[in-house]
Design a protein around this motif. Sequence first.
Motif, PDB file in Angstrom:
ATOM      1  N   SER A  83       0.840  -1.195   0.000  1.00 55.47           N
ATOM      2  CA  SER A  83       0.000   0.000   0.000  1.00 55.47           C
ATOM      3  C   SER A  83       0.873   1.241   0.000  1.00 55.47           C
ATOM      4  CB  SER A  83      -0.908   0.001   1.229  1.00 55.47           C
ATOM      5  OG  SER A  83      -0.135  -0.022   2.419  1.00 55.47           O
ATOM      6  N   ASP A  84       0.333   2.344  -0.551  1.00 53.21           N
ATOM      7  CA  ASP A  84       1.035   3.617  -0.540  1.00 53.21           C
ATOM      8  C   ASP A  84       0.921   4.232   0.846  1.00 53.21           C
ATOM      9  OD1 ASP A  84       1.622   3.318  -3.200  1.00 53.21           O
ATOM     10  OD2 ASP A  84      -0.139   4.420  -3.891  1.00 53.21           O
ATOM     11  N   GLU A 109      13.895   3.666   3.979  1.00 52.83           N
ATOM     12  CA  GLU A 109      14.174   3.228   2.602  1.00 52.83           C
ATOM     13  C   GLU A 109      12.896   2.857   1.856  1.00 52.83           C
ATOM     14  OE1 GLU A 109      17.261   0.332   2.381  1.00 52.83           O
ATOM     15  OE2 GLU A 109      18.641   1.473   3.639  1.00 52.83           O
ATOM     16  N   ASN A 110      11.799   3.524   2.216  1.00 56.36           N
ATOM     17  CA  ASN A 110      10.527   3.359   1.512  1.00 56.36           C
ATOM     18  C   ASN A 110      10.022   4.715   1.030  1.00 56.36           C
ATOM     19  OD1 ASN A 110       9.904   0.553   1.594  1.00 56.36           O
ATOM     20  ND2 ASN A 110       9.426   0.744   3.770  1.00 56.36           N
ATOM     21  N   PHE A 111       9.329   4.703  -0.114  1.00 54.56           N
ATOM     22  CA  PHE A 111       8.698   5.925  -0.592  1.00 54.56           C
ATOM     23  C   PHE A 111       7.415   6.156   0.194  1.00 54.56           C
ATOM     24  CE2 PHE A 111      11.651   5.753  -4.014  1.00 54.56           C
ATOM     25  CZ  PHE A 111      11.694   7.039  -4.537  1.00 54.56           C
ATOM     26  N   LEU A 112       7.154   7.408   0.548  1.00 56.34           N
ATOM     27  CA  LEU A 112       5.947   7.738   1.294  1.00 56.34           C
ATOM     28  C   LEU A 112       5.464   9.145   0.925  1.00 56.34           C
ATOM     29  CD1 LEU A 112       7.097   9.790   3.687  1.00 56.34           C
ATOM     30  CD2 LEU A 112       7.823   7.634   4.702  1.00 56.34           C
ATOM     31  N   GLU A 113       4.191   9.375   1.218  1.00 57.43           N
ATOM     32  CA  GLU A 113       3.606  10.705   1.046  1.00 57.43           C
ATOM     33  C   GLU A 113       3.588  11.372   2.413  1.00 57.43           C
ATOM     34  OE1 GLU A 113      -0.889  12.081   0.996  1.00 57.43           O
ATOM     35  OE2 GLU A 113      -0.401  10.980  -0.859  1.00 57.43           O
ATOM     36  N   LEU A 114       4.220  12.533   2.528  1.00 63.49           N
ATOM     37  CA  LEU A 114       4.376  13.204   3.819  1.00 63.49           C
ATOM     38  C   LEU A 114       3.776  14.603   3.758  1.00 63.49           C
ATOM     39  CD1 LEU A 114       5.712  13.083   6.682  1.00 63.49           C
ATOM     40  CD2 LEU A 114       7.701  14.179   5.630  1.00 63.49           C
ATOM     41  N   ASN A 172      11.580   9.332  -0.890  1.00 70.37           N
ATOM     42  CA  ASN A 172      12.158   8.141  -0.275  1.00 70.37           C
ATOM     43  C   ASN A 172      12.794   8.505   1.065  1.00 70.37           C
ATOM     44  OD1 ASN A 172      12.991   5.425  -0.154  1.00 70.37           O
ATOM     45  ND2 ASN A 172      15.026   5.966  -0.912  1.00 70.37           N
ATOM     46  N   LEU A 173      12.323   7.879   2.148  1.00 64.03           N
ATOM     47  CA  LEU A 173      12.836   8.174   3.484  1.00 64.03           C
ATOM     48  C   LEU A 173      14.134   7.416   3.744  1.00 64.03           C
ATOM     49  CD1 LEU A 173      12.663   9.298   6.369  1.00 64.03           C
ATOM     50  CD2 LEU A 173      11.207   7.358   6.955  1.00 64.03           C
ATOM     51  N   ILE A 174      15.164   8.152   4.106  1.00 63.46           N
ATOM     52  CA  ILE A 174      16.444   7.570   4.528  1.00 63.46           C
ATOM     53  C   ILE A 174      16.776   8.138   5.909  1.00 63.46           C
ATOM     54  CG2 ILE A 174      18.903   7.287   4.032  1.00 63.46           C
ATOM     55  CD1 ILE A 174      17.157   5.935   1.983  1.00 63.46           C
ATOM     56  N   ARG A 175      16.804   7.277   6.938  1.00 67.30           N
ATOM     57  CA  ARG A 175      17.101   7.753   8.302  1.00 67.30           C
ATOM     58  C   ARG A 175      18.600   7.718   8.563  1.00 67.30           C
ATOM     59  NH1 ARG A 175      18.222   5.856  13.255  1.00 67.30           N
ATOM     60  NH2 ARG A 175      17.986   3.669  12.615  1.00 67.30           N
ATOM     61  N   GLU A 176      19.116   8.824   9.052  1.00 68.56           N
ATOM     62  CA  GLU A 176      20.520   8.901   9.476  1.00 68.56           C
ATOM     63  C   GLU A 176      20.529   9.411  10.909  1.00 68.56           C
ATOM     64  OE1 GLU A 176      22.496  11.410   6.717  1.00 68.56           O
ATOM     65  OE2 GLU A 176      22.416   9.954   5.072  1.00 68.56           O
ATOM     66  N   GLY A 177      20.611   8.477  11.856  1.00 64.25           N
ATOM     67  CA  GLY A 177      20.534   8.852  13.267  1.00 64.25           C
ATOM     68  C   GLY A 177      19.170   9.426  13.588  1.00 64.25           C
ATOM     69  N   GLU A 183      14.280  11.932   0.370  1.00 60.15           N
ATOM     70  CA  GLU A 183      15.025  12.210  -0.859  1.00 60.15           C
ATOM     71  C   GLU A 183      14.146  11.997  -2.083  1.00 60.15           C
ATOM     72  OE1 GLU A 183      18.409   9.673  -0.615  1.00 60.15           O
ATOM     73  OE2 GLU A 183      19.378  10.856   0.963  1.00 60.15           O
ATOM     74  N   TYR A 184      14.621  12.515  -3.235  1.00 53.32           N
ATOM     75  CA  TYR A 184      13.901  12.407  -4.519  1.00 53.32           C
ATOM     76  C   TYR A 184      12.466  12.942  -4.378  1.00 53.32           C
ATOM     77  CZ  TYR A 184      17.739   9.108  -5.074  1.00 53.32           C
ATOM     78  OH  TYR A 184      18.985   8.510  -5.084  1.00 53.32           O
TER      79      TYR A 184
END
Length: 363
Positions: A83-84, A109-114, A172-177, A183-184
């Motif tokens: 699901s989106d 590391e998943n695309f999401l609508e925020l 695309n969510l990328i968590r750093e700490g 991103e994108y």
Amino acid sequence: MGKEKVCKYCGEKLTNNNYVCLKCGKDQRGFVKKNPTLSVFLIVFILICISIGIIFIKVNSITKNSHSGEYIGLEDFMSDFGSDISITTDELIEEYENDKDDADLNYNENFLELTGKVKKIEEVDKRTIKVELKTDKNSDYKIYCSFDKDENDHYDEIKDYTNGKEITMTGNLIREGKNLNIEYCILGDWETYYAFDNTFNIDLDLEDLLEEAKKNDKNIKLDKKNIMSFDSDILDYGYSYEEIINHISQISAGEIIITDINEKSGLKDRTVTMKINEKEINIKLDKDNFCFDENLVYQINKVLKESNSDKMLYYAYMDYDDDFGIVNIAYSTQDDINKINKILNKSNLGISQFEKEAELESI
């Protein structure tokens, strides 16, 4: 003459089509051939076990994510697959505050609508805007969204957003700490994301390489407007050959005119018919292959060759990662392509040489 068959137990020569040795009486067949019914049962049993295991893991994940303890129905369970994701900044941070590992499983590391409100805007360079979003939660987590100029028609509009402006984006969510980096990003919801024609934008690495080549040789006439790049699995995303062909016409500045596009499906394959500069051609495609088929390029080149065109379409493939491949198509002269290929040989981009000749297999 075929290789002589002998018994694998005693070495005696076997007669044709005989699976029992006449000397020692041993059956030469393997387990599967001896027990076809049992073999099928075992295969089905293994597949069922794997499926149950996957479902168990998913149910466990969903159960952990249900902090309020309400009953998780079948509809909720099934909707969680593929699901989106749509979420607000506060909801996202709350998920990470409650259970970081579980939140990573669902969002990292998943695309999401925020959806959120602007706190701060920074223009990183001439191509990228970085937006920090507000949150009502008293948390150490921060949310940043990166917008690329090439992928956003409203890039200049985003630069002028003020503090408190509500925006919705997909990325695309990328968590750093404690930093949640989206991103994108494309401004808009899922519907906007799927409708936005970012698939045909030229790949940034290839654009930079082209500019480098033109600096070394001022005689190169190939321009980024003559190149298109897209995901090889483009037809899986609802795009059609008509859309691909429209872009091919664009990069040729209208010198390639394609009309009367039709598609017919048979039992084993499907056929795309069209007219290229008024000449009718047929392209046969495997029924189960929904990737882009480079035979389209080579069929167009046949027509261009017959009209003595000095330019043709050239095709190059790039393995971007394990699951993502980029198709690059250039409308150019052979002389320019030779120069570009020399630069490609020295690069580490992983792009194959641009070719115009047909290959035996499609990607």
